[in-house]
Design a protein around this motif. Structure first.
Motif, PDB file in Angstrom:
ATOM      1  N   TRP A   1     -85.642  13.891 -16.382  1.00  0.00           N
ATOM      2  CA  TRP A   1     -85.483  13.988 -17.837  1.00  0.00           C
ATOM      3  C   TRP A   1     -86.095  12.734 -18.446  1.00  0.00           C
ATOM      4  CZ3 TRP A   1     -80.164  13.994 -20.809  1.00  0.00           C
ATOM      5  CH2 TRP A   1     -80.406  14.296 -22.163  1.00  0.00           C
ATOM      6  N   HIS A   2     -87.197  12.907 -19.160  1.00  0.00           N
ATOM      7  CA  HIS A   2     -87.992  11.760 -19.581  1.00  0.00           C
ATOM      8  C   HIS A   2     -87.257  10.879 -20.586  1.00  0.00           C
ATOM      9  CE1 HIS A   2     -91.475   9.396 -19.465  1.00  0.00           C
ATOM     10  NE2 HIS A   2     -92.141   9.905 -20.490  1.00  0.00           N
ATOM     11  N   LEU A   3     -86.370  11.456 -21.381  1.00  0.00           N
ATOM     12  CA  LEU A   3     -85.615  10.649 -22.337  1.00  0.00           C
ATOM     13  C   LEU A   3     -84.788   9.591 -21.613  1.00  0.00           C
ATOM     14  CD1 LEU A   3     -84.699  10.046 -25.219  1.00  0.00           C
ATOM     15  CD2 LEU A   3     -82.947  11.821 -24.958  1.00  0.00           C
ATOM     16  N   LEU A   4     -84.266   9.934 -20.447  1.00  0.00           N
ATOM     17  CA  LEU A   4     -83.510   8.955 -19.670  1.00  0.00           C
ATOM     18  C   LEU A   4     -84.399   7.795 -19.224  1.00  0.00           C
ATOM     19  CD1 LEU A   4     -81.174  11.140 -17.409  1.00  0.00           C
ATOM     20  CD2 LEU A   4     -80.608   9.936 -19.528  1.00  0.00           C
ATOM     21  N   ASN A   5     -85.660   8.079 -18.935  1.00  0.00           N
ATOM     22  CA  ASN A   5     -86.586   7.001 -18.575  1.00  0.00           C
ATOM     23  C   ASN A   5     -86.736   6.012 -19.723  1.00  0.00           C
ATOM     24  OD1 ASN A   5     -87.241   7.930 -15.958  1.00  0.00           O
ATOM     25  ND2 ASN A   5     -88.674   9.421 -16.816  1.00  0.00           N
ATOM     26  N   LEU A   6     -86.854   6.539 -20.953  1.00  0.00           N
ATOM     27  CA  LEU A   6     -87.001   5.671 -22.121  1.00  0.00           C
ATOM     28  C   LEU A   6     -85.737   4.844 -22.346  1.00  0.00           C
ATOM     29  CD1 LEU A   6     -88.821   4.911 -24.562  1.00  0.00           C
ATOM     30  CD2 LEU A   6     -87.607   6.686 -25.850  1.00  0.00           C
ATOM     31  N   LEU A   7     -84.575   5.476 -22.213  1.00  0.00           N
ATOM     32  CA  LEU A   7     -83.323   4.774 -22.465  1.00  0.00           C
ATOM     33  C   LEU A   7     -83.028   3.734 -21.386  1.00  0.00           C
ATOM     34  CD1 LEU A   7     -81.100   7.795 -23.579  1.00  0.00           C
ATOM     35  CD2 LEU A   7     -82.195   6.091 -25.048  1.00  0.00           C
ATOM     36  N   HIS A   8     -83.333   4.073 -20.140  1.00  0.00           N
ATOM     37  CA  HIS A   8     -82.969   3.221 -19.018  1.00  0.00           C
ATOM     38  C   HIS A   8     -84.003   2.134 -18.726  1.00  0.00           C
ATOM     39  CE1 HIS A   8     -81.066   2.059 -15.295  1.00  0.00           C
ATOM     40  NE2 HIS A   8     -82.096   2.430 -14.553  1.00  0.00           N
ATOM     41  N   PHE A   9     -85.199   2.286 -19.224  1.00  0.00           N
ATOM     42  CA  PHE A   9     -86.299   1.398 -18.844  1.00  0.00           C
ATOM     43  C   PHE A   9     -85.978  -0.091 -19.007  1.00  0.00           C
ATOM     44  CE2 PHE A   9     -90.475  -0.650 -19.548  1.00  0.00           C
ATOM     45  CZ  PHE A   9     -91.056  -0.347 -18.330  1.00  0.00           C
ATOM     46  N   PRO A  10     -85.381  -0.540 -20.123  1.00  0.00           N
ATOM     47  CA  PRO A  10     -85.082  -1.981 -20.235  1.00  0.00           C
ATOM     48  C   PRO A  10     -84.117  -2.481 -19.179  1.00  0.00           C
ATOM     49  CG  PRO A  10     -84.961  -0.914 -22.380  1.00  0.00           C
ATOM     50  CD  PRO A  10     -85.052   0.178 -21.363  1.00  0.00           C
ATOM     51  N   ASN A  11     -83.242  -1.607 -18.659  1.00  0.00           N
ATOM     52  CA  ASN A  11     -82.293  -2.026 -17.630  1.00  0.00           C
ATOM     53  C   ASN A  11     -82.990  -2.372 -16.319  1.00  0.00           C
ATOM     54  OD1 ASN A  11     -80.261  -1.402 -19.490  1.00  0.00           O
ATOM     55  ND2 ASN A  11     -80.062   0.676 -18.719  1.00  0.00           N
ATOM     56  N   VAL A  12     -84.194  -1.826 -16.125  1.00  0.00           N
ATOM     57  CA  VAL A  12     -84.976  -2.109 -14.926  1.00  0.00           C
ATOM     58  C   VAL A  12     -86.018  -3.186 -15.209  1.00  0.00           C
ATOM     59  CG1 VAL A  12     -86.509  -1.133 -13.172  1.00  0.00           C
ATOM     60  CG2 VAL A  12     -84.631   0.248 -14.105  1.00  0.00           C
ATOM     61  N   ALA A  13     -86.760  -3.000 -16.306  1.00  0.00           N
ATOM     62  CA  ALA A  13     -87.852  -3.926 -16.618  1.00  0.00           C
ATOM     63  C   ALA A  13     -87.332  -5.316 -16.979  1.00  0.00           C
ATOM     64  CB  ALA A  13     -88.696  -3.365 -17.759  1.00  0.00           C
ATOM     65  N   GLY A  14     -86.165  -5.399 -17.639  1.00  0.00           N
ATOM     66  CA  GLY A  14     -85.625  -6.702 -18.016  1.00  0.00           C
ATOM     67  C   GLY A  14     -85.326  -7.590 -16.817  1.00  0.00           C
ATOM     68  N   PRO A  15     -84.486  -7.137 -15.884  1.00  0.00           N
ATOM     69  CA  PRO A  15     -84.226  -7.953 -14.684  1.00  0.00           C
ATOM     70  C   PRO A  15     -85.485  -8.228 -13.870  1.00  0.00           C
ATOM     71  CG  PRO A  15     -82.534  -6.275 -14.924  1.00  0.00           C
ATOM     72  CD  PRO A  15     -83.580  -5.966 -15.957  1.00  0.00           C
ATOM     73  N   ASN A  16     -86.369  -7.227 -13.739  1.00  0.00           N
ATOM     74  CA  ASN A  16     -87.634  -7.465 -13.028  1.00  0.00           C
ATOM     75  C   ASN A  16     -88.417  -8.603 -13.664  1.00  0.00           C
ATOM     76  OD1 ASN A  16     -87.194  -5.421 -11.234  1.00  0.00           O
ATOM     77  ND2 ASN A  16     -88.615  -3.975 -12.157  1.00  0.00           N
TER      78      ASN A  16
END
Length: 304
Positions: A111-126
C-alpha cells in the motif's frame, strides 16, 4: 545579501517564526488555523535550509553560520546535517558506492500510502546515523563546532520554552518543527520514487506549476538542481525549460504536486511500477546526434 531573491526566503522564515511566537505568547492564536499555517511554513523553512546549505544567502560567512542556527531551531535538527546527507550523498545517489540514506527503496509496503507515511521513520535514522559516521571520519573540527552550535540552539531553545510552558511548546512549537523535518524527508520519496537514478535526465520528478515554485523557491525543478547543484535557485525555472524539457521523459514533469499526491497515494493502492525510460533516452540521443551526422555527411560530400 548576495541576491535580491533571497528576501523571499528571509520572509518565509520570518513568517514561520512569527507564527510560532504568536501561538506561544497569545492564547487566542492557539488554534487549528495557526497550527496548520505553522506546519506549512515549517516545511518551507526546511526548503530554505536546503537552498542555504547549497549556497549561503549572505556575503558574510558569520551571518551564514548564524542563519543556520536560526533555521535549525525551526526544524529541530542541525541544518549542517544537510552537507553530508544531501549535498554529498543524495546528490550522487549511489554512483560513488555510498547508498543514498534517503532512497525510496528503503520502504516497500504494497500500500503506497504507507510508504509515504512511514518513510521519515526509516530515512531519518538512516540519515543521522550516516551523518554521525561521516562526522567521525571526515568532518573537520569546523563542521563539528557548527553542528554542535546548531544542536544547542535547536534543542536548547526548544527545551527552554518547555520549561516555561511544556504543553504549549509540545503542541504549538514541537509539532510544527517535526512536521517540516519529516516533510522534507518525504520529498525524497515523492521526487525520486519510480525514477531511474542511473539516468542522466530521468532521475527526478519535477513539479512545474508557477505558483507552487514561487512559494517553494523553485524546488519543484529537481532534475536541473541535481545536474547543476551550484546554480542559484532563482534561475532554475529557465534552466529547466532550456536544458531539461527537451531531454526528459515527459511523464516526469507534473503540473501539480497536490494532484500527483492524490492520484499516486490516495486514488490507488499499489505502488506504481518503475517507468522504463530507455526509449525516451534513446530518442534524445538520436535527436542530439542527428545534427552531427548531417554535418559529417555534408563535410564528406564537400571533401568528395
Amino acid at each position: 545579501m548576495k541576491h535580491p531573491a533571497e528576501w523571499r526566503q528571509v520572509g518565509i522564515v520570518g513568517v514561520y517564526l512569527g507564527l510560532l511566537a504568536a501561538m506561544f505568547v497569545e492564547e487566542r492564536c492557539r488554534n487549528v488555523l495557526f497550527l496548520g499555517a505553522a506546519c506549512y511554513f515549517s516545511f518551507l523553512n526546511t526548503v530554505v535550509i536546503h537552498n542555504h546549505l547549497h549556497q549561503g544567502i549572505f556575503h558574510s560567512r558569520r551571518l551564514n553560520m548564524l542563519w543556520r542556527c536560526v533555521l535549525s531551531f525551526g526544524a529541530l535538527y542541525p541544518a549542517s546535517a544537510n552537507i553530508p546527507s544531501h549535498n554529498l550523498v543524495h546528490h550522487h545517489f549511489d554512483d560513488d558506492g555510498q547508498p543514498d540514506w534517503a532512497a525510496p527503496e528503503h520502504v516497500s509496503f504494497r500500500w503506497h500510502l504507507l510508504n509515504l507515511l512511514h518513510f521519515p521513520n526509516v530515512a531519518g535514522p538512516n540519515t543521522f546515523d550516516g551523518v554521525k559516521r561521516w562526522g567521525s571520519l571526515f568532518g573537520r573540527g569546523e563542521f563539528r563546532r557548527q553542528y554542535q552550535m546548531e544542536s544547542v540552539v535547536a534543542f536548547g531553545l526548544t527545551g527552554a520554552l518547555m520549561l516555561v510552558d511544556v504543553w504549549t511548546t509540545l503542541f504549538f512549537i514541537v509539532i510544527p518543527q517535526l512536521w517540516g523535518a519529516r516533510g522534507i524527508l518525504r520529498i525524497n520519496l515523492i521526487q525520486h520514487d519510480g525514477c531511474d537514478t542511473t539516468s542522466e535526465w530521468n532521475h527526478s520528478r519535477n513539479f512545474v506549476g508557477r505558483a507552487f515554485n514561487w512559494i517553494m523557491c523553485n524546488n519543484g525543478y529537481h532534475t536541473i538542481h541535481h545536474n547543476r547543484a551550484g546554480m542559484h535557485w532563482s534561475t532554475l525555472a529557465e534552466a529547466h525549460r532550456r536544458e531539461v524539457v527537451p531531454r526528459i521523459d515527459g511523464s516526469l514533469d507534473e503540473r501539480s504536486m497536490v494532484l500527483y499526491l492524490l492520484k499516486t497515494f490516495l486514488l490507488r493502492w499499489n505502488r506504481p511500477e518503475k517507468r522504463d525510460v530507455a526509449a525516451s533516452e534513446q530518442a534524445v540521443v538520436r535527436a542530439e546526434l542527428a545534427p552531427r551526422a548531417v554535418r559529417r555527411a555534408e563535410a564528406e560530400a564537400v571533401s568528395a
